[in-house]
Design a protein around this motif. Structure first.
Motif, short mmCIF file in Angstrom:
data_model
loop_
_atom_site.label_atom_id
_atom_site.label_comp_id
_atom_site.label_asym_id
_atom_site.label_seq_id
_atom_site.Cartn_x
_atom_site.Cartn_y
_atom_site.Cartn_z
N LYS A 8 -23.39 11.16 11.60
CA LYS A 8 -22.47 12.11 10.98
C LYS A 8 -21.68 12.91 11.99
N LYS A 9 -22.21 13.11 13.16
CA LYS A 9 -21.53 13.94 14.14
C LYS A 9 -20.49 13.18 14.94
N ARG A 10 -20.61 11.86 15.03
CA ARG A 10 -19.74 11.13 15.93
C ARG A 10 -18.96 9.98 15.31
N ASN A 11 -19.26 9.54 14.13
CA ASN A 11 -18.62 8.37 13.59
C ASN A 11 -17.29 8.73 12.94
N SER A 12 -16.20 8.32 13.58
CA SER A 12 -14.88 8.67 13.09
C SER A 12 -14.59 8.00 11.74
N ALA A 13 -15.11 6.81 11.51
CA ALA A 13 -14.90 6.15 10.23
C ALA A 13 -15.55 6.94 9.10
N PHE A 14 -16.74 7.47 9.35
CA PHE A 14 -17.43 8.28 8.35
C PHE A 14 -16.62 9.55 8.05
N LEU A 15 -16.14 10.22 9.09
CA LEU A 15 -15.35 11.43 8.90
C LEU A 15 -14.09 11.14 8.09
N TYR A 16 -13.42 10.05 8.42
CA TYR A 16 -12.20 9.68 7.72
C TYR A 16 -12.48 9.40 6.25
N GLU A 17 -13.53 8.64 5.96
CA GLU A 17 -13.87 8.31 4.57
C GLU A 17 -14.21 9.56 3.77
N ILE A 18 -14.95 10.48 4.35
CA ILE A 18 -15.31 11.71 3.65
C ILE A 18 -14.07 12.56 3.39
N LEU A 19 -13.17 12.65 4.36
CA LEU A 19 -11.94 13.41 4.14
C LEU A 19 -11.10 12.79 3.02
N ILE A 20 -11.03 11.47 2.97
CA ILE A 20 -10.28 10.79 1.91
C ILE A 20 -10.93 11.04 0.55
N GLN A 21 -12.26 11.01 0.50
CA GLN A 21 -12.96 11.29 -0.76
C GLN A 21 -12.68 12.71 -1.24
N GLU A 22 -12.74 13.68 -0.33
CA GLU A 22 -12.48 15.06 -0.69
C GLU A 22 -11.03 15.27 -1.11
N THR A 24 -9.18 13.00 -2.57
CA THR A 24 -9.10 12.42 -3.91
C THR A 24 -9.62 13.40 -4.95
N LYS A 25 -10.74 14.05 -4.66
CA LYS A 25 -11.29 15.05 -5.58
C LYS A 25 -10.32 16.20 -5.78
N ALA A 26 -9.67 16.64 -4.70
CA ALA A 26 -8.73 17.74 -4.80
C ALA A 26 -7.50 17.34 -5.62
N VAL A 27 -7.05 16.11 -5.47
CA VAL A 27 -5.90 15.63 -6.25
C VAL A 27 -6.26 15.60 -7.73
N LEU A 28 -7.42 15.07 -8.05
CA LEU A 28 -7.84 14.99 -9.44
C LEU A 28 -8.05 16.37 -10.06
N ALA A 29 -8.50 17.33 -9.25
CA ALA A 29 -8.70 18.70 -9.73
C ALA A 29 -7.42 19.52 -9.66
N GLN A 30 -6.36 18.92 -9.13
CA GLN A 30 -5.06 19.56 -8.97
C GLN A 30 -5.15 20.84 -8.14
N ASN A 31 -5.97 20.79 -7.10
CA ASN A 31 -6.14 21.91 -6.17
C ASN A 31 -5.16 21.71 -5.01
N LYS A 32 -3.97 22.28 -5.14
CA LYS A 32 -2.89 22.08 -4.16
C LYS A 32 -3.24 22.62 -2.78
N LYS A 33 -3.89 23.76 -2.71
CA LYS A 33 -4.23 24.37 -1.42
C LYS A 33 -5.20 23.48 -0.64
N LEU A 34 -6.22 22.98 -1.32
CA LEU A 34 -7.19 22.10 -0.66
C LEU A 34 -6.54 20.78 -0.26
N GLN A 35 -5.67 20.25 -1.11
CA GLN A 35 -4.94 19.01 -0.77
C GLN A 35 -4.15 19.20 0.52
N GLU A 36 -3.45 20.31 0.61
CA GLU A 36 -2.64 20.59 1.79
C GLU A 36 -3.50 20.73 3.04
#
Length: 72
Positions: A8-22, A24-36
């Motif tokens: 979790k501390k060093r894997n860039s692919a893991f970090l990227y995937e988690i950011l993309i998941q978050e 997606t959640k922000a888009v679905l929740a229509q949270n513009k500030k978090l999306q930005e």
């Protein structure tokens, strides 16, 4: 999403995937500030020749490589 082991501390692919998941959640929740915030973080961290971007490219290349046997 593919399952893979990670550090979790060093894997860039893991970090990227988690950011993309978050993102997606922000888009679905229509949270513009978090999306930005997440979009800016991805753009800053994974753009151009940054270390995280280069590590992500190497990981993807290794993950997609098939048919390479191990010499013994």
């Amino acid at each position: 999403m593919a399952k893979f082991k990670h550090n979790k501390k060093r894997n860039s692919a893991f970090l990227y995937e988690i950011l993309i998941q978050e993102l997606t959640k922000a888009v679905l929740a229509q949270n513009k500030k978090l999306q930005e915030n997440i979009t800016n973080l991805i753009k800053e961290s994974f753009s151009g020749n940054s270390n995280l971007y280069l590590e992500l490219k190497f990981y993807r290349a290794l993950a997609k490589t098939e048919g390479v046997g191990v010499l013994t």
